[in-house]
Design an enzyme around this catalytic site. Structure first.
Site, mmCIF file in Angstrom:
data_model
loop_
_atom_site.group_PDB
_atom_site.id
_atom_site.type_symbol
_atom_site.label_atom_id
_atom_site.label_comp_id
_atom_site.label_asym_id
_atom_site.label_seq_id
_atom_site.Cartn_x
_atom_site.Cartn_y
_atom_site.Cartn_z
ATOM 1 N N ASP A 120 0.795 -1.237 0.000
ATOM 2 C CA ASP A 120 0.000 0.000 0.000
ATOM 3 C C ASP A 120 0.822 1.280 0.000
ATOM 4 O OD1 ASP A 120 0.963 0.065 2.565
ATOM 5 O OD2 ASP A 120 -0.979 -0.080 3.553
ATOM 6 N N CYS A 176 -23.442 -3.508 2.420
ATOM 7 C CA CYS A 176 -23.615 -2.630 3.577
ATOM 8 C C CYS A 176 -25.088 -2.352 3.886
ATOM 9 C CB CYS A 176 -22.893 -1.299 3.346
ATOM 10 S SG CYS A 176 -21.101 -1.402 3.515
ATOM 11 N N CYS A 187 -20.461 1.877 11.239
ATOM 12 C CA CYS A 187 -19.102 2.436 11.170
ATOM 13 C C CYS A 187 -19.129 3.954 11.281
ATOM 14 C CB CYS A 187 -18.408 1.993 9.884
ATOM 15 S SG CYS A 187 -19.223 2.486 8.348
ATOM 16 N N CYS A 203 -17.358 6.372 14.606
ATOM 17 C CA CYS A 203 -16.193 7.247 14.405
ATOM 18 C C CYS A 203 -16.185 8.364 15.444
ATOM 19 C CB CYS A 203 -16.208 7.839 13.000
ATOM 20 S SG CYS A 203 -14.800 8.940 12.677
ATOM 21 N N CYS A 224 -9.755 12.086 10.506
ATOM 22 C CA CYS A 224 -9.576 10.663 10.817
ATOM 23 C C CYS A 224 -8.449 10.469 11.825
ATOM 24 C CB CYS A 224 -9.269 9.896 9.524
ATOM 25 S SG CYS A 224 -8.882 8.152 9.790
ATOM 26 N N CYS A 228 -6.499 3.747 14.428
ATOM 27 C CA CYS A 228 -7.826 3.599 15.031
ATOM 28 C C CYS A 228 -8.547 2.448 14.355
ATOM 29 C CB CYS A 228 -8.619 4.898 14.859
ATOM 30 S SG CYS A 228 -10.300 4.832 15.535
ATOM 31 N N CYS A 253 -14.062 2.072 13.537
ATOM 32 C CA CYS A 253 -15.043 1.836 12.474
ATOM 33 C C CYS A 253 -14.968 0.402 11.977
ATOM 34 C CB CYS A 253 -14.862 2.832 11.329
ATOM 35 S SG CYS A 253 -13.308 2.703 10.423
ATOM 36 N N CYS A 276 -18.232 -2.738 12.453
ATOM 37 C CA CYS A 276 -18.914 -3.338 11.302
ATOM 38 C C CYS A 276 -19.531 -4.686 11.680
ATOM 39 C CB CYS A 276 -17.921 -3.522 10.157
ATOM 40 S SG CYS A 276 -18.632 -4.333 8.708
#
Length: 346
Positions: free
Chosen positions: A135, A189, A195, A199, A214, A241, A244, A248
């Site tokens: 990534d 979803c 989620c 937050c 975020c 974090c 979220c 789920c």
């Protein structure tokens, strides 16, 4: 091994043998809508100070923009499903919350090694060209993962898998092999907003993330001091974090990982804020050697720890904040003084 179907089967089998948990095949061309959304995101400034997103945006918009010879992207997922509830740490106000993914060995090293092994095997056995990416490269891995059938991009913008929940590290092998894509995953979803509701800073709207709010961005990417209102909402998060992800409902299908490299180090599961605040540069490098946290460096980490101290309401930590109120680093000093003000409130 001339049949494309047999080639896919062989690649999938080899990837699973190497330790990957999910394998999917996607075309090396993304719909232009993804590039349009990226540019809108950047134009709005929602990427914050992550200038690297802007500098390589044109390569990010599609795999074949990054490597024109690519015909297929093999998307690989590695499960890191945690054994305990990542949010339970929030009840321990004098302890630091570190994201699950950062409690073990740096996943970049683990995933990259396996990607290279798969790539070498493909070059030798299938006479193709490859490039591998984790990534840190300009790759839109989440849309690719959905196109490859690995999972779908949920409302929290992360990939959700029906088999692994939200706990997948992603990596990609770009190849010159022209292979049939797998069936894309659909969005599951529904009307759920778990989620978004979880937050702490309100950074998420459905399918969109404002990095500037975020906690993962604030604790890892953002340097310098932070907005007091955001600091007050950050609780005891000091690195990343998981709120979220853990909220789920699909996490109930999470498979616990069996990867030794991702087992949490004892000293990173619930470290004392006071201990982390006392680290100097040398000690910081020693404690976080082999961890992705090491890239953050001492000053931003201590700043994060001071935010958690300010939110702890633990007056016994005043001495810690006082000791850092004259630190050589400006953001540490300012955050220490903010923490002192918070702790002095009745």
């Amino acid at each position: 091994m001339t049949s494309p179907a047999l080639t896919k089967d062989a690649i999938r089998a080899k990837a699973l043998e190497l330790g990957f948990d999910a394998v999917g095949f996607a075309p090396a061309t993304l719909d232009p809508k993804h590039g349009e959304r990226l540019h809108a995101y950047l134009d709005d400034g929602r990427h914050g100070t992550m200038a690297w997103m802007e500098s390589r945006a044109e390569q990010r918009i599609s795999p074949d923009a990054l490597w024109p010879d690519a015909r297929t992207v093999i998307v690989l997922g590695t499960n890191y499903g945690p054994r305990t509830d990542p949010t339970a740490i929030h009840a321990l106000k004098d302890r630091a919350a570190i994201s699950v993914y950062a409690q073990g060995k740096d996943y970049h090293d683990v995933v990259k090694k396996r990607l290279k092994a798969l790539g070498r095997w493909m070059v030798e056995e299938l006479a193709c060209q490859i490039k591998v990416f984790v990534d840190t490269a300009p790759v839109m891995e989440k849309p690719l993962a959905q196109m490859a059938g690995i999972g779908w991009q949920g409302k929290h913008t992360n990939v959700v898998s029906r088999e692994f929940g939200s706990w997948l590290f992603l990596g990609e092998v770009f190849t010159t092999l022209d292979l049939e894509p797998d069936r894309a995953e659909v969005d599951h979803c529904g009307t759920c907003t778990a989620c978004l509701d979880a937050c702490p800073t309100g950074a998420i709207t459905p399918y969109q993330m404002d990095a500037r709010k975020c906690i993962s961005y604030l604790t890892i990417e953002h340097k310098g001091t932070l907005d007091p209102d955001l600091m007050a909402a950050m609780g005891n998060h000091v690195y990343g974090c998981d709120d979220c992800l853990a909220a789920c409902p699909w996490t109930k299908f999470t498979k616990l990982h069996t990867e030794p490299n991702f087992l949490p180090r004892v000293e990173l599961t619930a470290p004392r804020l006071a201990d982390l605040a006392a680290l100097d540069d040398t000690e910081f490098r020693q404690v976080f050697a082999g961890s992705p946290i090491k890239r953050t460096r001492r000053n931003p980490m201590v700043r994060n720890v001071l935010i958690a101290i300010g939110n702890s309401k633990a007056r016994r930590l005043k001495e810690v904040a006082e000791a850092l109120s004259e630190d050589l680093n400006e953001s540490v000093r300012e955050t220490a003084r903010w923490a002192l003000q918070r702790l002095e409130k009745p």
